[in-house]
Design an enzyme around this catalytic site. Structure first.
Site, PDB file in Angstrom:
ATOM      1  N   ASN A  12      51.938 -11.408  44.525  1.00  0.00           N
ATOM      2  CA  ASN A  12      52.753 -11.376  43.314  1.00  0.00           C
ATOM      3  C   ASN A  12      53.528 -12.694  43.234  1.00  0.00           C
ATOM      4  OD1 ASN A  12      54.593 -10.893  41.289  1.00  0.00           O
ATOM      5  ND2 ASN A  12      55.678  -9.231  42.348  1.00  0.00           N
ATOM      6  N   TRP A  13      53.094 -13.560  42.335  1.00  0.00           N
ATOM      7  CA  TRP A  13      53.708 -14.893  42.247  1.00  0.00           C
ATOM      8  C   TRP A  13      55.067 -14.841  41.540  1.00  0.00           C
ATOM      9  CZ3 TRP A  13      49.289 -18.894  40.699  1.00  0.00           C
ATOM     10  CH2 TRP A  13      48.244 -18.791  41.627  1.00  0.00           C
ATOM     11  N   HIS A  97      57.145  -2.522  39.494  1.00  0.00           N
ATOM     12  CA  HIS A  97      57.762  -3.284  40.589  1.00  0.00           C
ATOM     13  C   HIS A  97      59.270  -3.027  40.569  1.00  0.00           C
ATOM     14  CE1 HIS A  97      59.228  -6.667  42.947  1.00  0.00           C
ATOM     15  NE2 HIS A  97      58.021  -6.721  43.487  1.00  0.00           N
ATOM     16  N   SER A 215      58.440  -8.387  52.504  1.00  0.00           N
ATOM     17  CA  SER A 215      58.527  -9.461  53.504  1.00  0.00           C
ATOM     18  C   SER A 215      57.320  -9.505  54.442  1.00  0.00           C
ATOM     19  CB  SER A 215      59.826  -9.346  54.309  1.00  0.00           C
ATOM     20  OG  SER A 215      60.941  -9.497  53.444  1.00  0.00           O
ATOM     21  N   GLY A 236      54.980 -11.068  48.302  1.00  0.00           N
ATOM     22  CA  GLY A 236      55.750 -11.894  47.374  1.00  0.00           C
ATOM     23  C   GLY A 236      55.876 -13.312  47.913  1.00  0.00           C
ATOM     24  N   GLY A 237      56.979 -13.573  48.605  1.00  0.00           N
ATOM     25  CA  GLY A 237      57.280 -14.930  49.065  1.00  0.00           C
ATOM     26  C   GLY A 237      56.140 -15.635  49.776  1.00  0.00           C
TER      27      GLY A 237
HETATM   28  C1  PEP Z   1      57.343  -8.103  46.281  1.00  0.00           C
HETATM   29  O1  PEP Z   1      58.107  -8.645  45.493  1.00  0.00           O
HETATM   30  O2  PEP Z   1      56.546  -7.254  45.893  1.00  0.00           O
HETATM   31  C2  PEP Z   1      57.427  -8.482  47.674  1.00  0.00           C
HETATM   32  C3  PEP Z   1      56.864  -7.705  48.536  1.00  0.00           C
HETATM   33  O3  PEP Z   1      58.118  -9.629  47.962  1.00  0.00           O
HETATM   34  P1  PEP Z   1      58.331 -10.272  49.419  1.00  0.00           P
HETATM   35  O4  PEP Z   1      56.992 -10.312  50.098  1.00  0.00           O
HETATM   36  O5  PEP Z   1      58.887 -11.621  49.163  1.00  0.00           O
HETATM   37  O6  PEP Z   1      59.283  -9.374  50.146  1.00  0.00           O
END
Ligand code: PEP
Length: 256
Positions: A12-13, A97, A215, A236-237
């Protein structure tokens, strides 16, 4: 546990990447993501979808939307219709989300309508559910997750349920660097599967892919994927750099 569930790694950008940056990232992923592994999908911002589609066409990487409206068309300023996503070759769309729920007031009812419209248009919805830190600390995790799943699929047939993907994303783990213990992520993913079995039937529930998100990093993916109810990751990140997302997508599968 069904062994037929193909792992799915989704990126997910969010609200990142210009068109030029998106092209670059998509190209790098095309080169770095190994063939024959998990199914891989990237969800760029809507402004970059056309360009990403051009870069990924003919590759093993799919692309999808981060959100959409459930109406087919009309006076809905700023929204994107399901058919507009399929027009760009999208095959997935993230629905519900936690950022949509908390920052933009998306309700369980809206999540249900969006997911249903996605299916009706041939898109696979990745439906996100998960508890906040306050809810976890109040021992409300199970209740919150079960109710979100039930409301997302309200009135659905087993045939519809069979076509969705769920993502268990504890809100406190999103973008915080705090990963949910793999054992606990597996427990909640199992709870989602039990809920699906009650809403549809066990065979249907056993076929639905349930991802963990929060994360996820290259260092944590193999342990998470070794858990029986965790069928992939929503990232995400770590999906904003080709090396880290490719490392997650290319994780070494271990028997589970
Ligand atoms: C997300 O936004 O769906 C997500 C899992 O972000 P991150 O990996 O940065 O926690």
């Amino acid at each position: 546990m069904s062994t037929a569930r193909r792992p799915l790694i989704a990126g997910n950008w969010k609200m990142h990447k210009t068109v030029a940056e998106a092209r670059q990232l998509a190209n790098a992923l095309r080169a770095k993501v190994a063939a024959g592994g998990p199914e891989v999908v990237v969800c760029p911002p809507a402004t970059a979808l056309f360009a990403v589609a051009e870069e990924l066409k003919g590759s093993a990487i799919a692309w999808g939307g981060q959100n959409m409206d459930w109406h087919a068309k009309g006076a809905f300023t700023g929204e994107i219709a399901p058919g507009m996503l399929t027009d760009l070759g999208c095959t997935f769309v993230i629905v519900g989300h936690s950022e949509r729920r908390t920052l933009f007031g998306e309700t369980d009812e809206a999540v249900c309508q969006k997911a249903e419209a996605a299916l009706a248009n041939g898109l696979t919805p990745i439906i996100c559910v998960g508890e906040t830190l306050e809810q976890r600390e109040a021992a409300l995790t199970d209740n919150v997750v079960i109710v979100q799943v039930q409301r997302a699929l309200h009135g659905w047939t087993a045939e519809q349920v069979a076509k969705v993907v769920f993502a268990y994303e504890p809100v406190w783990a999103i973008g915080t660097g705090k990963t949910c213990e793999s054992q606990e992520a597996d427990r909640v993913c199992g709870l989602i599967r039990d809920t699906l079995a009650r809403l549809a039937d066990q065979a249907t529930a056993d076929g639905v892919r349930i991802l963990y998100g929060g994360s996820v990093k290259p260092e944590t993916i193999a342990e998470q994927m070794a858990k029986p109810h965790v069928d992939g990751a929503l990232v995400g990140g770590a999906c904003l750099e080709a090396d880290s997302f490719a490392a997650i997508a290319n994780y070494q599968a271990v028997a589970r």
